[in-house]
Design a protein around this motif. Structure first.
Motif, PDB file in Angstrom:
ATOM      1  N   GLU A   1       0.831  -1.213   0.000  1.00  0.00           N
ATOM      2  CA  GLU A   1       0.000   0.000   0.000  1.00  0.00           C
ATOM      3  C   GLU A   1       0.862   1.259   0.000  1.00  0.00           C
ATOM      4  N   SER A   2       1.857   1.318   0.897  1.00  0.00           N
ATOM      5  CA  SER A   2       2.769   2.465   0.961  1.00  0.00           C
ATOM      6  C   SER A   2       4.160   1.906   1.250  1.00  0.00           C
ATOM      7  N   PHE A   3       4.987   1.887   0.217  1.00  0.00           N
ATOM      8  CA  PHE A   3       6.310   1.272   0.405  1.00  0.00           C
ATOM      9  C   PHE A   3       7.160   2.046   1.399  1.00  0.00           C
ATOM     10  N   LEU A   4       6.977   3.365   1.506  1.00  0.00           N
ATOM     11  CA  LEU A   4       7.759   4.153   2.469  1.00  0.00           C
ATOM     12  C   LEU A   4       7.385   3.806   3.908  1.00  0.00           C
ATOM     13  N   LYS A   5       6.095   3.722   4.186  1.00  0.00           N
ATOM     14  CA  LYS A   5       5.641   3.363   5.530  1.00  0.00           C
ATOM     15  C   LYS A   5       6.023   1.931   5.872  1.00  0.00           C
ATOM     16  N   ALA A   6       5.868   1.033   4.907  1.00  0.00           N
ATOM     17  CA  ALA A   6       6.210  -0.370   5.143  1.00  0.00           C
ATOM     18  C   ALA A   6       7.704  -0.533   5.410  1.00  0.00           C
ATOM     19  N   THR A   7       8.536   0.161   4.670  1.00  0.00           N
ATOM     20  CA  THR A   7       9.982   0.070   4.887  1.00  0.00           C
ATOM     21  C   THR A   7      10.367   0.627   6.247  1.00  0.00           C
ATOM     22  N   THR A   8       9.712   1.699   6.670  1.00  0.00           N
ATOM     23  CA  THR A   8       9.988   2.269   7.994  1.00  0.00           C
ATOM     24  C   THR A   8       9.648   1.274   9.105  1.00  0.00           C
ATOM     25  N   GLN A   9       8.500   0.634   8.994  1.00  0.00           N
ATOM     26  CA  GLN A   9       8.089  -0.304  10.032  1.00  0.00           C
ATOM     27  C   GLN A   9       9.004  -1.529  10.072  1.00  0.00           C
ATOM     28  N   ILE A  10       9.350  -2.069   8.921  1.00  0.00           N
ATOM     29  CA  ILE A  10      10.209  -3.256   8.914  1.00  0.00           C
ATOM     30  C   ILE A  10      11.596  -2.910   9.410  1.00  0.00           C
ATOM     31  N   ALA A  11      12.054  -1.684   9.183  1.00  0.00           N
ATOM     32  CA  ALA A  11      13.367  -1.264   9.681  1.00  0.00           C
ATOM     33  C   ALA A  11      13.355  -1.178  11.205  1.00  0.00           C
ATOM     34  N   GLN A  12      12.296  -0.657  11.797  1.00  0.00           N
ATOM     35  CA  GLN A  12      12.224  -0.542  13.248  1.00  0.00           C
ATOM     36  C   GLN A  12      12.211  -1.915  13.921  1.00  0.00           C
ATOM     37  N   THR A  13      11.374  -2.810  13.424  1.00  0.00           N
ATOM     38  CA  THR A  13      11.290  -4.136  14.042  1.00  0.00           C
ATOM     39  C   THR A  13      12.592  -4.919  13.861  1.00  0.00           C
ATOM     40  N   THR A  14      13.218  -4.797  12.693  1.00  0.00           N
ATOM     41  CA  THR A  14      14.489  -5.509  12.469  1.00  0.00           C
ATOM     42  C   THR A  14      15.585  -4.945  13.352  1.00  0.00           C
ATOM     43  N   LEU A  15      15.594  -3.636  13.547  1.00  0.00           N
ATOM     44  CA  LEU A  15      16.602  -3.013  14.410  1.00  0.00           C
ATOM     45  C   LEU A  15      16.506  -3.543  15.835  1.00  0.00           C
ATOM     46  N   ARG A  16      15.304  -3.617  16.378  1.00  0.00           N
ATOM     47  CA  ARG A  16      15.141  -4.147  17.739  1.00  0.00           C
ATOM     48  C   ARG A  16      15.492  -5.628  17.806  1.00  0.00           C
ATOM     49  N   SER A  17      15.118  -6.392  16.782  1.00  0.00           N
ATOM     50  CA  SER A  17      15.364  -7.831  16.807  1.00  0.00           C
ATOM     51  C   SER A  17      16.850  -8.162  16.729  1.00  0.00           C
ATOM     52  N   VAL A  18      17.565  -7.537  15.810  1.00  0.00           N
ATOM     53  CA  VAL A  18      18.981  -7.862  15.607  1.00  0.00           C
ATOM     54  C   VAL A  18      19.833  -7.364  16.759  1.00  0.00           C
ATOM     55  N   LEU A  19      19.630  -6.120  17.182  1.00  0.00           N
ATOM     56  CA  LEU A  19      20.460  -5.563  18.250  1.00  0.00           C
ATOM     57  C   LEU A  19      20.147  -6.190  19.598  1.00  0.00           C
ATOM     58  N   GLY A  20      18.946  -6.749  19.758  1.00  0.00           N
ATOM     59  CA  GLY A  20      18.630  -7.430  21.013  1.00  0.00           C
ATOM     60  C   GLY A  20      19.389  -8.732  21.189  1.00  0.00           C
ATOM     61  N   LYS A  21      19.951  -9.267  20.101  1.00  0.00           N
ATOM     62  CA  LYS A  21      20.731 -10.500  20.191  1.00  0.00           C
ATOM     63  C   LYS A  21      22.212 -10.250  20.453  1.00  0.00           C
ATOM     64  N   ALA A  22      22.638  -8.994  20.442  1.00  0.00           N
ATOM     65  CA  ALA A  22      24.051  -8.649  20.655  1.00  0.00           C
ATOM     66  C   ALA A  22      24.224  -8.062  22.043  1.00  0.00           C
ATOM     67  N   ASP A  23      25.415  -8.248  22.616  1.00  0.00           N
ATOM     68  CA  ASP A  23      25.704  -7.625  23.904  1.00  0.00           C
ATOM     69  C   ASP A  23      26.169  -6.190  23.693  1.00  0.00           C
ATOM     70  N   LEU A  24      26.358  -5.459  24.796  1.00  0.00           N
ATOM     71  CA  LEU A  24      26.676  -4.038  24.707  1.00  0.00           C
ATOM     72  C   LEU A  24      28.041  -3.798  24.074  1.00  0.00           C
ATOM     73  N   ASP A  25      29.030  -4.616  24.418  1.00  0.00           N
ATOM     74  CA  ASP A  25      30.366  -4.433  23.838  1.00  0.00           C
ATOM     75  C   ASP A  25      30.333  -4.613  22.318  1.00  0.00           C
ATOM     76  N   THR A  26      29.580  -5.598  21.850  1.00  0.00           N
ATOM     77  CA  THR A  26      29.452  -5.795  20.403  1.00  0.00           C
ATOM     78  C   THR A  26      28.750  -4.614  19.748  1.00  0.00           C
ATOM     79  N   LEU A  27      27.738  -4.081  20.407  1.00  0.00           N
ATOM     80  CA  LEU A  27      26.988  -2.953  19.867  1.00  0.00           C
ATOM     81  C   LEU A  27      27.855  -1.711  19.740  1.00  0.00           C
ATOM     82  N   LEU A  28      28.827  -1.559  20.647  1.00  0.00           N
ATOM     83  CA  LEU A  28      29.674  -0.363  20.626  1.00  0.00           C
ATOM     84  C   LEU A  28      30.897  -0.524  19.740  1.00  0.00           C
ATOM     85  N   SER A  29      31.413  -1.742  19.610  1.00  0.00           N
ATOM     86  CA  SER A  29      32.694  -1.926  18.921  1.00  0.00           C
ATOM     87  C   SER A  29      32.586  -2.593  17.560  1.00  0.00           C
TER      88      SER A  29
END
Length: 278
Positions: free
Chosen positions: A105-133
């Motif tokens: 329906e709206s590729f811009l809105k859909a891309t924004t939503q999938i980016a937010q959920t993927t960001l939380r999912s991927v970074l939640g599997k990494a520890d803080l040191d990995t996230l910073l370095s």
């Protein structure tokens, strides 16, 4: 009669201009037009001049330029249970205008939503040191996952960059203390290594000096000379320390004065202690 004819001509011209305005579109180089005829997608046209059938065709403009999408800050709980606030930026563009209009329906809105959920999912599997370095590896993983999910929509995600990682103030203080402790540890290790090397060199020097007692006496006299230069003081030292040097010097002198074949020179006996003013 003539007036009615003129009015009819003017009306016809006005209708023709309106129909021409409704049927002619001009697209820029970076634009494409998805044309629907009676609700059915017929073609993708552009750039340049596009002719439409009035009241029958409908056109949807799609830009092919790269879009910069700022992902709103997301609260992420890392694998080691640290709360972080992360925001990112995504660069993507439309490679299939047909799919970008028809499949979502709206590729811009859909891309924004999938980016937010993927960001939380991927970074939640990494520890803080990995996230910073190791942001480069995380950026590549995010780009691949988001690109795979948006491919059916005709969207190509070229780059994903983590912009900022915000952590609580208490965690920042703890990390600062940890860094300071690490620097102090390295300083102590370097100092201990220096002392070890110095001790090894002193041990080698002692082995060399022990092979010749006269060398020890000369070293002792050199030390006394250095002390006398730096400060005005009275130094009392036992004569036994310099006695071998004096005996060697006296023996050499007597040997030079006596004729060849005479016996050894007498041993010089002196007081046990001597006092030297410097």
């Amino acid at each position: 009669m003539i007036e009615a004819l003129l009015v009819a001509i003017i009306v016809i011209l006005a209708v023709g201009v309106a129909l021409a305005a409704a049927s002619v579109r001009v697209l820029r180089e970076y634009e494409r037009a998805v044309v629907f005829r009676l609700g059915r997608m017929v073609d993708v046209k552009g750039p340049g001049l596009v002719l439409l059938v009035p009241a029958i065709d409908r056109m949807v403009r799609v830009s092919l330029r790269t879009v910069t999408l700022n992902v709103p800050p997301q609260d992420v709980i890392t694998r080691d249970n640290v709360t972080a606030r992360v925001d990112a930026v995504i660069y993507f563009r439309v490679v299939d205008p047909n799919a970008a209009v028809v499949q979502v329906e709206s590729f811009l809105k859909a891309t924004t939503q999938i980016a937010q959920t993927t960001l939380r999912s991927v970074l939640g599997k990494a520890d803080l040191d990995t996230l910073l370095s190791e942001r480069e590896e995380l950026n590549e993983e995010l780009q691949k996952i988001i690109d795979d999910q948006t491919e059916p929509w005709g969207i190509k995600v070229s780059t994903v960059e983590i912009k900022d990682v915000g952590i609580p103030a208490a965690m920042q203080h703890a990390m600062a203390r940890q860094a300071q402790a690490e620097r102090e540890r390295r300083a102590k290790v370097i100092n201990a290594e220096g002392e070890f090397q110095a001790a090894a060199r002193l041990s080698e020097a002692a082995d060399v000096i022990s092979q010749n007692p006269t060398t020890l006496q000369l070293r002792y006299l050199q030390t006394l000379s250095e002390i006398g230069v730096n400060q005005n003081s009275t130094i009392v030292f036992p004569l036994d320390l310099v006695k071998p040097l004096l005996e060697a010097t006296t023996a050499a002198t007597k040997q030079a004065e006596l004729p060849a074949g005479n016996g050894s020179p007498p041993v010089v006996n002196g007081p046990r202690f001597s006092r030297t003013e410097t």
